[in-house]
Design a protein around this motif. Structure first.
Motif, mmCIF file in Angstrom:
data_model
loop_
_atom_site.group_PDB
_atom_site.id
_atom_site.type_symbol
_atom_site.label_atom_id
_atom_site.label_comp_id
_atom_site.label_asym_id
_atom_site.label_seq_id
_atom_site.Cartn_x
_atom_site.Cartn_y
_atom_site.Cartn_z
ATOM 1 N N ASN A 154 -67.446 42.517 -22.081
ATOM 2 C CA ASN A 154 -66.877 41.827 -20.913
ATOM 3 C C ASN A 154 -65.386 41.595 -21.091
ATOM 4 N N GLU A 155 -64.972 41.257 -22.307
ATOM 5 C CA GLU A 155 -63.546 41.044 -22.581
ATOM 6 C C GLU A 155 -62.766 42.341 -22.428
ATOM 7 N N ILE A 156 -63.353 43.432 -22.882
ATOM 8 C CA ILE A 156 -62.681 44.730 -22.748
ATOM 9 C C ILE A 156 -62.544 45.094 -21.275
ATOM 10 N N ILE A 157 -63.597 44.897 -20.504
ATOM 11 C CA ILE A 157 -63.551 45.200 -19.074
ATOM 12 C C ILE A 157 -62.525 44.315 -18.376
ATOM 13 N N LYS A 158 -62.501 43.038 -18.722
ATOM 14 C CA LYS A 158 -61.562 42.097 -18.101
ATOM 15 C C LYS A 158 -60.116 42.475 -18.421
ATOM 16 N N SER A 159 -59.837 42.801 -19.685
ATOM 17 C CA SER A 159 -58.468 43.153 -20.057
ATOM 18 C C SER A 159 -58.041 44.460 -19.406
ATOM 19 N N THR A 160 -58.974 45.395 -19.258
ATOM 20 C CA THR A 160 -58.658 46.652 -18.589
ATOM 21 C C THR A 160 -58.337 46.413 -17.117
ATOM 22 N N GLN A 161 -59.128 45.588 -16.467
ATOM 23 C CA GLN A 161 -58.874 45.284 -15.059
ATOM 24 C C GLN A 161 -57.547 44.561 -14.885
ATOM 25 N N GLU A 162 -57.220 43.668 -15.813
ATOM 26 C CA GLU A 162 -55.933 42.961 -15.732
ATOM 27 C C GLU A 162 -54.786 43.941 -15.914
ATOM 28 N N SER A 163 -54.931 44.888 -16.840
ATOM 29 C CA SER A 163 -53.873 45.878 -17.061
ATOM 30 C C SER A 163 -53.651 46.726 -15.827
#
Length: 90
Positions: free
Chosen positions: A27-36
């Motif tokens: 979930n953290e990886i998905i969230k950081s990717t979406q933020e990027s």
């Protein structure tokens, strides 16, 4: 002693990651990717918003205005210039 080292036995501290930890990490990886990705688009739209005058043509109109003014001033200065001719034929 061979039974202690079978292929199916766990090795070391026998620590296995929790499924919740894996889910949190993904979930953290998905969230950081979406933020990027969001930051990239915000940067592009912010750039366009900041320099909107350039894209709308306002800056081009101002440049043309100053160019015309410089041309008119130059023409007036050349027209007002006193032309003196020294004649050597006496």
């Amino acid at each position: 002693m061979a039974e202690n080292y079978s292929l199916n036995s766990k090795f070391g501290l026998n620590v296995t990651p929790n499924k919740q930890q894996k889910q949190i990490a993904s979930n953290e990886i998905i969230k950081s990717t979406q933020e990027s990705i969001g930051n990239i688009f915000d940067t592009v739209t912010g750039y366009v918003q900041k320099y909107e005058n350039v894209f709308s043509g306002d800056v081009e109109r101002e440049i043309n205005l100053y160019d015309r003014q410089a041309m008119i001033v130059g023409m007036n200065l050349r027209a007002a210039e006193v032309k003196r001719h020294f004649d050597m034929n006496i």
